[in-house]
Enzyme design. Structure first.
Site, PDB file in Angstrom:
ATOM      1  N   LYS A   1      45.113 -31.603  -4.964  1.00  0.00           N
ATOM      2  CA  LYS A   1      45.003 -32.724  -5.889  1.00  0.00           C
ATOM      3  C   LYS A   1      45.362 -34.002  -5.153  1.00  0.00           C
ATOM      4  O   LYS A   1      46.308 -34.033  -4.360  1.00  0.00           O
ATOM      5  CB  LYS A   1      45.977 -32.515  -7.050  1.00  0.00           C
ATOM      6  CG  LYS A   1      46.191 -33.730  -7.961  1.00  0.00           C
ATOM      7  CD  LYS A   1      47.203 -33.396  -9.040  1.00  0.00           C
ATOM      8  CE  LYS A   1      47.532 -34.595  -9.912  1.00  0.00           C
ATOM      9  NZ  LYS A   1      48.451 -34.240 -11.016  1.00  0.00           N
TER      10      LYS A   1
ATOM     11  N   ASP B   1      54.618 -32.049 -16.055  1.00  0.00           N
ATOM     12  CA  ASP B   1      55.884 -31.946 -15.331  1.00  0.00           C
ATOM     13  C   ASP B   1      56.647 -33.271 -15.360  1.00  0.00           C
ATOM     14  O   ASP B   1      57.700 -33.395 -14.731  1.00  0.00           O
ATOM     15  CB  ASP B   1      55.630 -31.539 -13.883  1.00  0.00           C
ATOM     16  CG  ASP B   1      54.681 -32.501 -13.165  1.00  0.00           C
ATOM     17  OD1 ASP B   1      53.599 -32.779 -13.713  1.00  0.00           O
ATOM     18  OD2 ASP B   1      55.006 -32.966 -12.050  1.00  0.00           O
TER      19      ASP B   1
ATOM     20  N   TYR C   1      49.365 -36.702  -1.863  1.00  0.00           N
ATOM     21  CA  TYR C   1      49.066 -38.118  -2.043  1.00  0.00           C
ATOM     22  C   TYR C   1      49.310 -38.893  -0.756  1.00  0.00           C
ATOM     23  O   TYR C   1      50.156 -38.515   0.063  1.00  0.00           O
ATOM     24  CB  TYR C   1      49.948 -38.714  -3.140  1.00  0.00           C
ATOM     25  CG  TYR C   1      49.687 -38.163  -4.517  1.00  0.00           C
ATOM     26  CD1 TYR C   1      48.732 -38.730  -5.345  1.00  0.00           C
ATOM     27  CD2 TYR C   1      50.406 -37.068  -4.998  1.00  0.00           C
ATOM     28  CE1 TYR C   1      48.492 -38.229  -6.613  1.00  0.00           C
ATOM     29  CE2 TYR C   1      50.168 -36.561  -6.266  1.00  0.00           C
ATOM     30  CZ  TYR C   1      49.213 -37.145  -7.068  1.00  0.00           C
ATOM     31  OH  TYR C   1      48.970 -36.639  -8.322  1.00  0.00           O
TER      32      TYR C   1
END
Length: 266
Positions: free
Chosen positions: A175, A26, A145
């Site tokens: 993730k 991406d 994140y």
């Protein structure tokens, strides 16, 4: 309608026996047409032949994905930002669950920077996405994140908070960044019942890449969602094969490199 059946079927399409080797591409929005993404067709063909379970792009490149993914899974990413804009952490919506389904996706993904100024809006958007995806039995990969003012992006406590947030709002896979060692990342994995996969970050040596994957799996993670370390490699198929050997065959670092023909590198 039982959407759990669809969810389970789609998760199987982007994994192998509960292990994940996803290659996100991406980055064309974030970084532009960088090496590995100009001829994305050849890159996708190589990494899926090398053992990737799924590839990930924005919706607009779907026509370039399907003819080249060799029957593997496909994930559509639904937010983004550029590195030349005012703030790369300010990810904006680029698609919907319906958009992803229209272009043949098996799952959707969304990036949230926990601890940034944009966390509140991104958290709301992720929660809404999870609710809408659940209506269709579509899995959500949350790229969660720890990023913001004063935050150490590899701090295991911050990463643990980020992955737990993803579970709390309804994601199916999460993730995050690798904390740097097996012991500390084990604490991150233990913070959630979701499958945890790690980001690859910028490219290191082949051995460094495979050692990171080995540490991730030893910490109890479910795999990787690794972009630049794979698609910018001079031989994407070979490095994918090495990573796959660790994730899917539980190979040690030397064996994985040798199987992929990368064992000469120190």
């Amino acid at each position: 309608m039982n959407t759990d059946v669809g969810l389970s079927a789609r998760l199987d399409r982007i994994s192998t026996d509960g292990r994940y080797l996803i290659v996100p591409m991406d980055h064309g929005i974030t970084l532009g047409p960088v090496t590995g993404l100009v001829d994305i067709e050849s890159t996708i063909d190589g990494i899926t032949r090398g053992g990737a379970d799924a590839v990930l792009t924005h919706k607009g490149t779907a026509p370039r994905v399907h003819p080249n993914k060799n029957g593997k899974g496909y994930i559509v990413h639904v937010n983004g930002s550029t590195d030349i804009g005012p703030d790369e952490n300010d990810k904006r919506l680029t698609g919907t669950v319906e958009d992803a389904l229209r272009v043949g996706a098996d799952a959707v993904s969304f990036h949230i920077n926990v601890g940034s100024d944009y966390e509140p809006d991104q958290m709301t958007q992720l929660a809404d996405l999870c609710s809408r995806a659940a209506d269709f039995g579509v899995p959500v990969l949350a790229m969660s994140y720890a990023r913001g003012p004063g935050i150490d992006e590899q701090d295991p406590e911050a990463l643990a908070h980020a992955v737990r947030l993803a579970e709390e709002v309804g994601a199916d896979v999460v993730k995050t960044a690798y904390s740097g060692d097996v012991e500390s990342f084990g604490r991150v994995v233990e913070a959630t019942r979701l499958p945890v996969v790690i980001a690859g970050g910028s490219r290191g040596t082949d051995r460094e890449t495979v050692e990171m994957v080995r540490g991730t799996m030893d910490a109890g993670a479910a795999g990787v969602s690794m972009g630049r370390s794979i698609f910018q490699h001079e031989n994407p198929e070979a490095i994918t094969r090495a990573v796959s050997a660790v994730i899917h065959d539980d190979a040690d670092v030397d064996t994985a490199l040798e199987r992929a023909g990368l064992g000469i590198e120190a």
